[in-house]
Motif scaffolding. Structure first.
Motif, PDB file in Angstrom:
ATOM      1  N   VAL A 244      -5.892  19.686 -21.861  1.00  0.00           N
ATOM      2  CA  VAL A 244      -7.068  19.548 -21.459  1.00  0.00           C
ATOM      3  C   VAL A 244      -7.503  19.587 -23.052  1.00  0.00           C
ATOM      4  N   GLY A 245      -7.648  18.549 -23.288  1.00  0.00           N
ATOM      5  CA  GLY A 245      -7.929  18.432 -24.665  1.00  0.00           C
ATOM      6  C   GLY A 245      -8.688  16.880 -24.891  1.00  0.00           C
ATOM      7  N   ARG A 246      -8.782  16.594 -26.527  1.00  0.00           N
ATOM      8  CA  ARG A 246      -9.103  15.258 -26.937  1.00  0.00           C
ATOM      9  C   ARG A 246      -7.948  14.039 -26.959  1.00  0.00           C
ATOM     10  N   GLU A 247      -7.543  13.477 -26.994  1.00  0.00           N
ATOM     11  CA  GLU A 247      -6.742  12.525 -27.349  1.00  0.00           C
ATOM     12  C   GLU A 247      -6.649  11.723 -28.632  1.00  0.00           C
ATOM     13  N   ILE A 248      -5.970  12.070 -29.500  1.00  0.00           N
ATOM     14  CA  ILE A 248      -6.127  11.484 -30.616  1.00  0.00           C
ATOM     15  C   ILE A 248      -5.042  10.984 -31.287  1.00  0.00           C
ATOM     16  N   GLU A 249      -4.887  10.018 -32.239  1.00  0.00           N
ATOM     17  CA  GLU A 249      -3.850   9.015 -32.586  1.00  0.00           C
ATOM     18  C   GLU A 249      -3.908   8.818 -34.226  1.00  0.00           C
ATOM     19  N   CYS A 250      -3.076   9.017 -34.280  1.00  0.00           N
ATOM     20  CA  CYS A 250      -3.095   8.720 -36.239  1.00  0.00           C
ATOM     21  C   CYS A 250      -1.805   7.835 -36.708  1.00  0.00           C
ATOM     22  N   SER A 251      -2.220   6.793 -37.400  1.00  0.00           N
ATOM     23  CA  SER A 251      -1.480   6.196 -37.898  1.00  0.00           C
ATOM     24  C   SER A 251      -0.481   6.322 -39.149  1.00  0.00           C
ATOM     25  N   VAL A 252       0.443   6.148 -38.810  1.00  0.00           N
ATOM     26  CA  VAL A 252       1.338   6.583 -40.601  1.00  0.00           C
ATOM     27  C   VAL A 252       2.881   5.942 -41.066  1.00  0.00           C
ATOM     28  N   LEU A 253       2.708   5.571 -42.056  1.00  0.00           N
ATOM     29  CA  LEU A 253       3.374   4.520 -42.880  1.00  0.00           C
ATOM     30  C   LEU A 253       3.932   5.342 -43.539  1.00  0.00           C
ATOM     31  N   VAL A 293     -12.097   3.358 -27.326  1.00  0.00           N
ATOM     32  CA  VAL A 293     -10.817   3.903 -29.106  1.00  0.00           C
ATOM     33  C   VAL A 293     -12.166   4.123 -30.180  1.00  0.00           C
ATOM     34  N   ALA A 294     -12.339   5.274 -30.128  1.00  0.00           N
ATOM     35  CA  ALA A 294     -13.383   5.358 -31.359  1.00  0.00           C
ATOM     36  C   ALA A 294     -12.587   5.930 -32.690  1.00  0.00           C
ATOM     37  N   VAL A 295     -12.747   5.197 -34.048  1.00  0.00           N
ATOM     38  CA  VAL A 295     -12.255   4.629 -35.054  1.00  0.00           C
ATOM     39  C   VAL A 295     -12.611   5.145 -36.168  1.00  0.00           C
ATOM     40  N   PRO A 296     -12.668   5.976 -36.736  1.00  0.00           N
ATOM     41  CA  PRO A 296     -12.813   6.967 -37.170  1.00  0.00           C
ATOM     42  C   PRO A 296     -12.841   8.305 -36.014  1.00  0.00           C
ATOM     43  N   ALA A 297     -11.932   9.117 -35.401  1.00  0.00           N
ATOM     44  CA  ALA A 297     -12.646   9.710 -34.570  1.00  0.00           C
ATOM     45  C   ALA A 297     -13.687  11.065 -35.268  1.00  0.00           C
ATOM     46  N   ASP A 298     -14.723  11.567 -34.243  1.00  0.00           N
ATOM     47  CA  ASP A 298     -15.397  12.149 -34.503  1.00  0.00           C
ATOM     48  C   ASP A 298     -15.094  13.500 -35.000  1.00  0.00           C
ATOM     49  N   LEU A 299     -14.700  14.326 -36.210  1.00  0.00           N
ATOM     50  CA  LEU A 299     -13.657  15.187 -35.946  1.00  0.00           C
ATOM     51  C   LEU A 299     -14.086  16.061 -37.637  1.00  0.00           C
ATOM     52  N   ASP A 300     -14.049  17.173 -37.991  1.00  0.00           N
ATOM     53  CA  ASP A 300     -14.773  18.389 -39.127  1.00  0.00           C
ATOM     54  C   ASP A 300     -12.708  17.238 -39.364  1.00  0.00           C
ATOM     55  N   GLU A 301     -13.291  18.048 -42.126  1.00  0.00           N
ATOM     56  CA  GLU A 301     -12.462  18.072 -42.233  1.00  0.00           C
ATOM     57  C   GLU A 301     -11.069  18.211 -41.705  1.00  0.00           C
ATOM     58  N   ALA A 302     -11.237  20.172 -41.426  1.00  0.00           N
ATOM     59  CA  ALA A 302      -9.637  21.205 -41.229  1.00  0.00           C
ATOM     60  C   ALA A 302      -9.062  20.249 -40.115  1.00  0.00           C
ATOM     61  N   THR A 303      -9.812  19.999 -39.098  1.00  0.00           N
ATOM     62  CA  THR A 303      -8.720  19.196 -37.868  1.00  0.00           C
ATOM     63  C   THR A 303      -8.282  17.676 -38.524  1.00  0.00           C
ATOM     64  N   THR A 304      -9.161  17.409 -38.965  1.00  0.00           N
ATOM     65  CA  THR A 304      -8.356  16.477 -39.652  1.00  0.00           C
ATOM     66  C   THR A 304      -7.204  16.049 -40.305  1.00  0.00           C
ATOM     67  N   ALA A 305      -7.265  16.960 -40.881  1.00  0.00           N
ATOM     68  CA  ALA A 305      -5.832  17.482 -42.203  1.00  0.00           C
ATOM     69  C   ALA A 305      -5.434  17.582 -41.357  1.00  0.00           C
ATOM     70  N   ARG A 306      -5.339  18.353 -40.314  1.00  0.00           N
ATOM     71  CA  ARG A 306      -3.863  19.402 -39.251  1.00  0.00           C
ATOM     72  C   ARG A 306      -3.794  18.157 -38.847  1.00  0.00           C
ATOM     73  N   ILE A 307      -4.627  17.570 -38.249  1.00  0.00           N
ATOM     74  CA  ILE A 307      -3.603  16.412 -37.430  1.00  0.00           C
ATOM     75  C   ILE A 307      -3.079  15.331 -38.253  1.00  0.00           C
ATOM     76  N   VAL A 330      -5.509  17.316 -28.466  1.00  0.00           N
ATOM     77  CA  VAL A 330      -6.607  18.649 -29.463  1.00  0.00           C
ATOM     78  C   VAL A 330      -7.133  19.760 -28.556  1.00  0.00           C
ATOM     79  N   THR A 331      -6.879  20.201 -28.599  1.00  0.00           N
ATOM     80  CA  THR A 331      -6.695  21.661 -27.254  1.00  0.00           C
ATOM     81  C   THR A 331      -8.443  22.135 -27.709  1.00  0.00           C
ATOM     82  N   ASP A 332      -9.243  22.476 -27.196  1.00  0.00           N
ATOM     83  CA  ASP A 332     -10.536  22.935 -27.295  1.00  0.00           C
ATOM     84  C   ASP A 332     -10.855  24.641 -28.999  1.00  0.00           C
ATOM     85  N   ASP A 333      -9.449  25.128 -28.767  1.00  0.00           N
ATOM     86  CA  ASP A 333      -8.777  25.972 -30.016  1.00  0.00           C
ATOM     87  C   ASP A 333      -8.297  25.422 -30.957  1.00  0.00           C
TER      88      ASP A 333
END
Length: 383
Positions: A244-253, A293-307, A330-333
């Motif tokens: 249970v959570g939001r499905e979030i992808e991140c591209s890495v180079l 696919v929503a790009v960029p994801a609607d996330l706060d800065e702390a969550t974005t940095a953690r991902i 990304v879970t609710d917590d």
């Protein structure tokens, strides 16, 4: 073809000039993602900077025959319809290692050898993304875009991926593995082991891609059929507990000149049917009715940095090179749980990987250039 002998009737142009880098684009293949690879190849060649690169194609048919394609022929593939493919009729080809470099040569040896500086493999799934063709490139002494042999193999196998990530302390969801001999010897025992997982379950080929062969299971009586379905694509099956959570992808180079990997802004898979999931049809064959696919994801800065930090760490732990897309929940917590990596993710202009980099300030052409530059920087052999 890896021998170091040359037919005396073949003329080899050994002279090198300051012209474009010669790129062999490999596409098609024997996996169920054959047609997606064809579309990807057309998109990539259309976006290559002609001042920097000259492309020639190696199209692999569904039964594994290597054929030579011109850039113009590859560009015409999308006109075949939604699911184009590599067809017979093109002359056979292969890679040949000589003391002067690596060359593309026709199988009958009657045509001039074509020098190859770097290979851009654009095949998804088994026998393209799983380390097999990467090993051939290593043996023929040619540089190539993307992950090496071990990382490609480990990232293709969802079981091995989770074991490596878990060993490094990165979070993965609950799962169970059904190996071929276990299913053959004791189906009931295998199904009984799955009772430790909470429904819904996702039954998957362990080494598949593009969600082919995956079944969402809501009740125990559906499990046996789902396992048999997955086994049509891979005798090894993984069963994952739904998260249970939001499905979030991140591209890495990968990083240039020894620098650390770079992570894009994340994107989010939004599935509109609460009972559905992001399967093959939702990815490739429908409009936005099933998922977007929503790009960029609607996330706060702390969550974005953690991902982004998690994606880079996973890239490093798995030994990736060049590129990978790291898929997470990304879970609710606020926990970031890694679902899986993709070492050759969807790569058309409308795919998540390039869209995330576009949102991060790198357009499609620049992304392709960056990947080819990374491949040319990388040394051959063990590293």
């Amino acid at each position: 073809m890896t021998d170091a002998t040359v037919d005396p009737t073949v003329q080899v142009d050994h002279a090198r000039d300051d012209g474009p880098t010669r790129v062999a684009v490999v596409f098609g293949g024997v996996s169920s993602e054959h047609s997606i690879s064809c579309l990807t190849a057309a998109n990539v060649i259309a976006a290559m900077d002609p001042d920097l690169y000259s492309a020639i194609g190696i199209g692999i048919t569904r039964d594994g025959i290597w054929t030579r394609w011109s850039a113009e022929e590859i560009l015409a593939l999308p006109n075949q319809g939604p699911l184009p493919e590599v067809t017979a009729g093109h002359r056979g080809t292969g890679l040949k290692k000589l003391d002067r470099g690596t060359f593309l040569i026709d199988n009958d040896g009657t045509c001039d050898l074509e020098p190859v500086d770097v290979v851009f493999p654009l095949m998804h799934g088994p026998f393209g993304e799983d380390g097999t063709i990467q090993g051939l490139f290593e043996m023929t002494g040619v540089r190539y875009v993307g992950c090496g042999v071990a990382a490609s193999a480990n990232c293709m196998d969802k079981h091995l991926t989770k074991a490596l990530l878990d060993d490094a302390g990165l979070a993965v969801g609950p799962y169970a593995v059904i190996r071929p001999h276990e299913w053959s010897a004791d189906r009931a025992g295998c199904l009984d082991r799955l009772s430790a997982l909470s429904y819904p379950l996702f039954v998957k080929p362990a080494r598949g891609g593009s969600s082919v062969g995956i079944t969402r299971v809501s009740r125990p009586e559906e499990l046996e059929t789902a396992v048999d379905q997955a086994r049509r694509h891979d005798p090894k099956v993984i069963v994952e507990q739904g998260l249970v959570g939001r499905e979030i992808e991140c591209s890495v180079l990968g990083g240039h000149d020894g620098q650390p990997p770079r992570a894009s802004l994340p994107g989010e898979i939004i599935v509109h049917d609460p009972e559905g999931f992001y399967d093959f049809d939702a990815k490739y064959l429908t409009d936005d009715a099933l998922a977007t696919v929503a790009v960029p994801a609607d996330l706060d800065e702390a969550t974005t940095a953690r991902i982004r930090e998690t994606a880079v760490r996973a890239f490093q732990v798995l030994g990736c090179e060049g590129l990978a897309r790291i898929d997470t929940f990304v879970t609710d917590d606020g926990r970031v749980i890694i679902n899986e990596p993709n070492t050759m993710p969807g790569f058309t202009r409308s795919s998540g990987f390039p869209l995330m980099w576009q949102a991060s300030g790198m357009d499609y052409r620049a992304l392709i250039t960056d990947l080819l530059e990374l491949a040319m920087e990388r040394p051959l052999g063990l590293r």
